[in-house]
Design a protein around this motif. Sequence first.
Motif: not given
Length: 154
Positions: A65-72, A90-96, A106-108
């Motif tokens: 599992s990994a969390l990727v924090l993204v700057y757009r 593999e993207v199990v959660i994506c929140e703004v 969140r990737l798994e």
Amino acid sequence: MDAIDEKIIAELSRNARISHAELAHRVLLSRNAVRQRIDRLERQGHIRGYTIVRDEDSDTGDFVSALVLVYRQDRMRGGEVLAALKRIPEVVICEVLSGDFDLMVRLEARSLERIRGIWEDIAQMPGVSDTVTAFALSRVINRSRKARSEESEP
């Protein structure tokens, strides 16, 4: 949605592999009527996918599992990034998010290499200016939404 649609969703939630014939028997409709209702529920977004849910006891720890924090680059017009993330299984959660980061993803995946590949894909997406990635070392608490709602009931 009517009561029959609710019953169909409840049955599919219990067993997403149930046959249309068995589901029709349980909700007292024809197999064709059930198929048409499922198609409509999918089009309307009430059913957005089918997934595998593993029992906690059968979890062999073979997922990373990994969390990727993204700057757009543009917070208000970053829809193409969201659309691309929705296509990655593999993207199990994506929140703004509010604050410094725009998205928390969140990737798994089954391997570090797969996580790295996805991270590279995200970092190269048009509209992404930067990412910060953190790997989960261990899981201390794992509460599903259903489990949380059951805990709060009297």
